[in-house]
Design a protein around this motif. Structure first.
Motif, short mmCIF file in Angstrom:
data_model
loop_
_atom_site.label_atom_id
_atom_site.label_comp_id
_atom_site.label_asym_id
_atom_site.label_seq_id
_atom_site.Cartn_x
_atom_site.Cartn_y
_atom_site.Cartn_z
N ASN A 155 4.65 34.21 26.82
CA ASN A 155 5.49 34.14 25.62
C ASN A 155 5.46 35.40 24.78
N ASP A 156 4.79 36.45 25.24
CA ASP A 156 4.69 37.74 24.54
C ASP A 156 3.73 37.70 23.35
N VAL A 157 3.50 36.53 22.78
CA VAL A 157 2.58 36.38 21.66
C VAL A 157 1.79 35.09 21.83
N GLU A 158 0.62 35.03 21.20
CA GLU A 158 -0.14 33.79 21.15
C GLU A 158 -0.79 33.67 19.78
N GLU A 159 -1.07 32.43 19.40
CA GLU A 159 -1.52 32.16 18.05
C GLU A 159 -2.70 31.21 18.09
N SER A 160 -3.78 31.56 17.43
CA SER A 160 -4.90 30.64 17.24
C SER A 160 -4.79 30.07 15.84
N PHE A 161 -5.19 28.81 15.67
CA PHE A 161 -5.02 28.17 14.37
C PHE A 161 -6.17 27.21 14.08
N THR A 162 -6.37 27.00 12.79
CA THR A 162 -7.26 25.96 12.28
C THR A 162 -6.42 25.12 11.33
N ARG A 163 -6.23 23.86 11.70
CA ARG A 163 -5.37 22.98 10.91
C ARG A 163 -6.21 21.85 10.31
N TYR A 164 -6.10 21.70 9.00
CA TYR A 164 -6.81 20.63 8.30
C TYR A 164 -5.81 19.56 7.87
N THR A 165 -6.22 18.31 7.90
CA THR A 165 -5.38 17.22 7.40
C THR A 165 -6.24 16.28 6.57
N PHE A 166 -5.75 15.94 5.39
CA PHE A 166 -6.43 15.02 4.49
C PHE A 166 -5.48 13.89 4.13
N SER A 167 -5.94 12.66 4.23
CA SER A 167 -5.10 11.50 3.92
C SER A 167 -5.83 10.56 2.99
N GLY A 194 0.81 -1.21 0.00
CA GLY A 194 0.00 0.00 0.00
C GLY A 194 0.83 1.25 0.00
N ILE A 195 0.19 2.35 -0.32
CA ILE A 195 0.84 3.65 -0.33
C ILE A 195 -0.17 4.69 0.13
N TRP A 196 0.28 5.68 0.90
CA TRP A 196 -0.64 6.70 1.39
C TRP A 196 0.10 8.02 1.59
N VAL A 197 -0.66 9.10 1.56
CA VAL A 197 -0.09 10.43 1.63
C VAL A 197 -1.05 11.33 2.40
N SER A 198 -0.50 12.35 3.07
CA SER A 198 -1.30 13.32 3.81
C SER A 198 -0.97 14.73 3.32
N TYR A 199 -2.00 15.57 3.30
CA TYR A 199 -1.87 16.97 2.92
C TYR A 199 -2.45 17.83 4.03
N GLN A 200 -1.75 18.91 4.40
CA GLN A 200 -2.14 19.65 5.60
C GLN A 200 -2.08 21.17 5.39
N PRO A 201 -3.19 21.81 5.06
CA PRO A 201 -3.26 23.28 5.06
C PRO A 201 -3.58 23.79 6.46
N GLU A 202 -3.14 25.01 6.74
CA GLU A 202 -3.35 25.58 8.08
C GLU A 202 -3.53 27.09 7.99
N SER A 203 -4.46 27.62 8.78
CA SER A 203 -4.69 29.06 8.89
C SER A 203 -4.33 29.49 10.30
N PRO A 207 2.81 16.44 5.43
CA PRO A 207 3.50 15.94 6.62
C PRO A 207 3.85 14.46 6.59
N LEU A 208 3.27 13.71 5.63
CA LEU A 208 3.50 12.27 5.64
C LEU A 208 3.33 11.69 4.24
N PHE A 209 4.32 10.89 3.85
CA PHE A 209 4.22 10.05 2.67
C PHE A 209 4.82 8.71 3.07
N ARG A 210 4.05 7.63 2.89
CA ARG A 210 4.51 6.34 3.42
C ARG A 210 4.05 5.20 2.51
#
Length: 393
Positions: free
Chosen positions: A375-387, A82-91, A109-112
């Motif tokens: 930490n002087d700064v903070e970050e909010s995020f929305t992370r998507y992952t598709f495999s 088998g073969i699989w891959v992941s794609y990850q966009p992030e805001s 992030p992953l190819f296996r």
């Protein structure tokens, strides 16, 4: 005194680089400091697929196929090539006194791939992330010259990071016990560019750039123990033989010892259509305090857990799965008054089709990194992952 009006530039400003604060100040004279460019080596990344992301990052052991490149022992339960891959966009949205802005990024992030070599032995190869060094900042400052104080706008961007390629194998000792091992090669490059524009047009714009290359080796060993059909326990140990860092611009080199890491996890089928997964990890990054000129390195840890429910299915032909998870992770390199942390809640959706020969998984994580007071700064995020995974039969 420095007057900083930092704003996000380009496409990639990342608090989790943990070196962003160091990027706001001029390079020191030390060749090693110039070599690293910023404090720390970057933000740790894990080569996870979308299923594990939807379960809060619990990827040490999983019922029904563990495709993340965490535990090589999981390969032994793959019956078909088998073969699989992941794609990850992030805001991301960053807020703080020194930096603010919005950003969009995307990565793989992953190819296996896996290939059964015998009924008990499965070989595989994987490519994934290890450390992220993508960031950018913009600020204004003044330079003291014989003619007086000259104001300028400076933009600093860093692109690149450290990836890993691993060859791995899993061996089925018995139906209840599997083992695995992997050899990792760490490699990559980060490029730091500095552009300085003076307000007074008499002075020319200056542009400098330096590239830093990374290379090193590591090994990972893992095991799975399944005392009952409904419960799997697992453990993973990883350590590196060292990382060589070279500044192509100056020829300066720095060698650091890579840390030792330990992960443990469990996968428990609470009911025929309901699964619970848990994973905890620790990495002794603090051992790098003696190697990195800036210090400020703490041990990192992570904990993640989640539920997976089979919502719809038609025998072995196809199935739809829903996931809910949460995670908490502390990064190793200090930013401001301490090491920042990441916390997130995850939602996932999975589909198995063609009798299990194909899988599609998606996950969305909503979370925050850092703390404005610490930490002087903070970050909010929305992370998507598709495999997407495909098996021959």
């Amino acid at each position: 005194t420095r007057r900083v009006r930092a704003a996000m530039i380009g496409r990639r400003l990342i608090l989790a680089l943990v070196a962003a604060s160091g990027a706001l100040f001029p390079f020191q004279a030390s060749a090693q400091v110039r070599l690293l460019g910023t404090v720390g080596l970057g933000r740790p990344l894990r080569p996870l697929d979308a299923r594990a992301r939807g379960l809060g990052g619990a990827a040490v052991v999983l019922h029904g196929g563990n495709l993340s490149a965490i535990n090589p022992a999981s390969l032994s339960r793959i019956a078909s090539p088998g073969i699989w891959v992941s794609y990850q966009p992030e805001s991301r949205t960053l807020e703080g006194d020194l930096a603010s802005g919005d950003i969009e990024t995307a990565s793989f992030p992953l190819f296996r791939a896996a290939l059964p070599l015998s009924p008990r032995l499965v070989g595989g190869a994987a490519f994934g992330g290890a450390l992220n060094r993508n960031w950018g900042v913009q600020f204004t400052d003044t330079l003291s010259l014989s003619s007086g104080e000259e104001e300028f706008l400076e933009r600093r961007t860093s692109d690149g990071g450290i990836s890993q390629f691993r060859l791995e194998a899993g061996y089925l000792i018995s139906q209840v016990w599997t083992v695995g091992a992997a050899a990792q090669y760490y490699f990559g490059e980060s490029r730091l560019e500095v552009i300085r524009d003076f307000v007074d047009p008499v002075y020319r714009t200056t542009r400098t750039a330096n590239a830093v290359r990374y290379s090193g080796w590591g090994v990972t060993v893992g095991t799975e123990f399944q005392p009952t059909a409904d419960l799997i326990l697992g453990a993973v140990g990883a350590w590196g033989f060292g990382l060589n860092i070279r500044d192509d611009s100056t020829g300066a080199e720095l060698y650091v010892d890579l840390p030792v890491g330990l992960d443990i996890g469990a996968s428990w089928r609470i009911a025929p259509d309901l699964l619970f997964a848990l994973a905890l990890g620790w990495v002794n990054w603090s051992t790098l305090n003696s190697d990195l000129p800036q210090g400020g390195v703490s041990d990192a840890w992570n904990v993640g857990a989640g539920f997976e429910a089979r919502a719809l299915s038609r025998g072995n032909a196809w199935a739809i799965l829903l996931r809910l998870g949460g995670s908490l992770e502390r990064y190793p390199f200090d930013l401001g008054g301490g090491a920042p942390s990441e916390r997130a809640v995850a939602f996932g959706l999975g589909a198995e089709f063609i009798g299990g020969r194909g899988r599609f998984d998606a996950a969305v994580e909503l979370g925050k990194r850092g703390d404005a007071q610490t930490n002087d700064v903070e970050e909010s995020f929305t992370r998507y992952t598709f495999s997407l995974a495909v098996f021959t039969n």
